[in-house]
Design a protein around this motif. Structure first.
Motif, PDB file in Angstrom:
ATOM      1  N   LYS A  96      86.363  31.281  -9.164  1.00 14.90           N
ATOM      2  CA  LYS A  96      87.607  31.964  -8.777  1.00 14.90           C
ATOM      3  C   LYS A  96      88.774  31.487  -9.630  1.00 14.90           C
ATOM      4  CE  LYS A  96      86.333  32.673  -3.917  1.00 14.90           C
ATOM      5  NZ  LYS A  96      86.630  32.269  -2.505  1.00 14.90           N
ATOM      6  N   ILE A  97      88.853  30.167  -9.834  1.00 11.09           N
ATOM      7  CA  ILE A  97      89.955  29.599 -10.623  1.00 11.09           C
ATOM      8  C   ILE A  97      89.851  30.049 -12.076  1.00 11.09           C
ATOM      9  CG2 ILE A  97      90.970  27.460 -11.491  1.00 11.09           C
ATOM     10  CD1 ILE A  97      91.543  28.083  -8.532  1.00 11.09           C
ATOM     11  N   GLU A  98      88.642  30.074 -12.634  1.00  9.49           N
ATOM     12  CA  GLU A  98      88.450  30.505 -14.025  1.00  9.49           C
ATOM     13  C   GLU A  98      88.841  31.972 -14.207  1.00  9.49           C
ATOM     14  OE1 GLU A  98      84.383  29.509 -14.738  1.00  9.49           O
ATOM     15  OE2 GLU A  98      84.856  27.472 -15.461  1.00  9.49           O
ATOM     16  N   LEU A 138      97.921  30.835 -23.882  1.00  6.96           N
ATOM     17  CA  LEU A 138      97.646  30.039 -22.680  1.00  6.96           C
ATOM     18  C   LEU A 138      96.166  29.681 -22.718  1.00  6.96           C
ATOM     19  CD1 LEU A 138      98.077  28.871 -19.861  1.00  6.96           C
ATOM     20  CD2 LEU A 138      97.822  31.183 -18.932  1.00  6.96           C
ATOM     21  N   GLU A 139      95.871  28.392 -22.865  1.00 12.92           N
ATOM     22  CA  GLU A 139      94.482  27.946 -22.929  1.00 12.92           C
ATOM     23  C   GLU A 139      93.871  27.990 -21.535  1.00 12.92           C
ATOM     24  OE1 GLU A 139      92.506  27.497 -25.215  1.00 12.92           O
ATOM     25  OE2 GLU A 139      93.711  27.270 -27.032  1.00 12.92           O
ATOM     26  N   ALA A 144      92.049  25.898 -16.119  1.00 12.67           N
ATOM     27  CA  ALA A 144      91.068  25.830 -15.036  1.00 12.67           C
ATOM     28  C   ALA A 144      90.639  24.386 -14.784  1.00 12.67           C
ATOM     29  CB  ALA A 144      89.857  26.699 -15.370  1.00 12.67           C
ATOM     30  N   GLU A 145      90.460  23.620 -15.843  1.00 13.40           N
ATOM     31  CA  GLU A 145      90.057  22.220 -15.698  1.00 13.40           C
ATOM     32  C   GLU A 145      91.152  21.399 -15.020  1.00 13.40           C
ATOM     33  OE1 GLU A 145      89.175  21.073 -19.678  1.00 13.40           O
ATOM     34  OE2 GLU A 145      87.146  21.947 -19.666  1.00 13.40           O
ATOM     35  N   ARG A 146      92.405  21.668 -15.373  1.00 10.41           N
ATOM     36  CA  ARG A 146      93.523  20.943 -14.748  1.00 10.41           C
ATOM     37  C   ARG A 146      93.608  21.247 -13.253  1.00 10.41           C
ATOM     38  NH1 ARG A 146      98.763  21.329 -18.861  1.00 10.41           N
ATOM     39  NH2 ARG A 146      97.780  20.385 -20.694  1.00 10.41           N
ATOM     40  N   VAL A 147      93.413  22.510 -12.892  1.00 11.57           N
ATOM     41  CA  VAL A 147      93.479  22.890 -11.480  1.00 11.57           C
ATOM     42  C   VAL A 147      92.327  22.268 -10.701  1.00 11.57           C
ATOM     43  CG1 VAL A 147      93.315  24.822  -9.870  1.00 11.57           C
ATOM     44  CG2 VAL A 147      94.733  25.041 -11.912  1.00 11.57           C
ATOM     45  N   MET A 148      91.132  22.272 -11.281  1.00  9.65           N
ATOM     46  CA  MET A 148      89.978  21.678 -10.615  1.00  9.65           C
ATOM     47  C   MET A 148      90.211  20.188 -10.346  1.00  9.65           C
ATOM     48  SD  MET A 148      87.659  23.888  -9.873  1.00  9.65           S
ATOM     49  CE  MET A 148      86.307  22.757  -9.505  1.00  9.65           C
ATOM     50  N   LYS A 149      90.767  19.493 -11.311  1.00  6.59           N
ATOM     51  CA  LYS A 149      91.024  18.056 -11.173  1.00  6.59           C
ATOM     52  C   LYS A 149      92.054  17.789 -10.086  1.00  6.59           C
ATOM     53  CE  LYS A 149      92.194  13.957 -13.909  1.00  6.59           C
ATOM     54  NZ  LYS A 149      92.576  13.451 -15.252  1.00  6.59           N
ATOM     55  N   VAL A 157     100.456  21.177 -11.616  1.00  5.33           N
ATOM     56  CA  VAL A 157      99.770  21.429 -12.881  1.00  5.33           C
ATOM     57  C   VAL A 157     100.669  22.272 -13.766  1.00  5.33           C
ATOM     58  CG1 VAL A 157      97.872  22.694 -13.970  1.00  5.33           C
ATOM     59  CG2 VAL A 157      97.426  21.260 -11.965  1.00  5.33           C
ATOM     60  N   ASN A 158     100.922  21.821 -14.981  1.00  6.43           N
ATOM     61  CA  ASN A 158     101.692  22.604 -15.947  1.00  6.43           C
ATOM     62  C   ASN A 158     100.776  23.527 -16.734  1.00  6.43           C
ATOM     63  OD1 ASN A 158     104.333  21.606 -15.497  1.00  6.43           O
ATOM     64  ND2 ASN A 158     103.869  19.768 -16.668  1.00  6.43           N
TER      65      ASN A 158
END
Length: 333
Positions: A96-98, A138-139, A144-149, A157-158
């Motif tokens: 979902k986040i990806e 926008l990478e 997605a990795e920042r949000v998961m962490k 998260v920026n």
């Protein structure tokens, strides 16, 4: 729990004192041992209960992830990991986040994305630099990795935004037109008003465009919408193997002329398409069709020096030139 541990300590001390006086266990000693065992069991159960409570409290905590646009410090989205299933199904949550990150970067039918193609700077009629727009990416994977962490404990998260400015020196702009390093000419019927007008407008749109080192050029982005609001007129254009009337017919001659000029240099092509029918203004296979909002002609200036595009139209003749400074010309040879 600290009080229980203190009681256990007192009982143990008393037991040791009693035991130090004789070698056989008395009834009193056995009672003390039983009290210690009971209290130890109580401590374990209380500790287990506390751990269970802590886990329950964590599940009930309101944990949120705030996603912030670093350019204006605005919170663009607040994510509730628990609501989206972070604790129950992390694989589905990650999917979902990806998907959200991908749509945020690339845009949807209803909303433009953060990704923006570069609009090149250009030289104005008075020699001034008219600023375009830098490339912005926008990478999405990094986002997605920042949000998961951050989803485990919550936090801010920026957005990982990467902006690329055009690579050229403003002080050298006035010399970029000194020498022609590539050019190409095509011909059209100047008596066909609509097509002539569209070729003139599109040639003007790419005229005096500055291509810095490693800049990415998009024909569609540079021209903008080829519609009546921007002066384009009805003319024949190729659609699905047939020639039909359409607004902006003729701009593909400009994109194809540009392609044949720039192809004489070592640029890197990002996107290029052929017409569905043969066109008469360039040899077969040497065309580059475009359609605003659809297919595009894109390349990267991998020459190693800044370039200047020129577009001229007169009496049915269209010429596109690629120029640079004399000192850069020497570097290219």
């Amino acid at each position: 729990m600290g009080k229980l541990m203190g009681i256990i300590g007192s009982i143990v001390l008393a037991s040791l004192l009693v035991l130090s006086g004789c070698s056989e266990k008395t009834t009193r000693e056995k009672d003390l041992e039983k009290q210690v065992a009971d209290l130890q069991k109580q401590v374990k159960e209380e500790k287990k209960s506390q751990e269970h409570k802590t886990e329950e409290q964590m599940l009930k905590e309101d944990i949120f992830v705030k996603v912030v646009d670093p350019t204006n410090k605005e919170v663009i989205k607040t994510i509730d990991p628990k609501k989206l299933g972070y604790k129950t199904d992390q694989v589905n949550y990650k999917n979902k986040i990806e998907k959200w990150a991908r749509n945020l970067a690339r845009g949807t039918e209803k909303r433009p994305g953060y990704d923006q193609r570069m609009i090149p700077d250009r030289i104005g009629t008075n020699g001034q630099i008219i600023k375009g727009r830098p490339r912005r990416i926008l990478e999405e994977t990094e986002l997605a990795e920042r949000v998961m962490k951050a989803s485990a404990k919550g936090g801010t998260v920026n957005l990982p935004l990467y902006v690329t400015e055009s690579e050229y020196q403003s002080a050298e702009v006035q010399t970029l037109g000194e020498v022609v390093v590539a050019s190409y000419t095509t011909y059209y019927n100047a008596g066909v008003a609509g097509r002539t007008r569209n070729i003139e407008l599109s040639a003007k749109a790419i005229n005096n465009v500055i291509l810095g080192v490693d800049d990415l050029f998009s024909f569609n982005t540079t021209l903008g919408p080829s519609d009546t609001a921007h002066g384009y007129q009805p003319a024949e254009e190729a659609v699905n193997g047939k020639l039909v009337m359409g607004i902006g017919g003729g701009i593909c001659q400009t994109s194809s002329t540009l392609y044949n000029a720039i192809d004489k240099l070592s640029v890197k092509y990002i996107e290029k398409h052929h017409h569905s029918v043969s066109v008469g203004y360039v040899p077969k296979g040497r065309d580059a069709t475009v359609s605003y909002g659809g297919v595009d002609f894109r390349f990267q200036n991998t020459i190693g020096v800044p370039l200047l595009l020129k577009g001229y139209t007169k009496n049915g003749v269209l010429t596109v030139e690629v120029r640079t400074s004399k000192k850069y010309k020497a570097q290219m040879s």
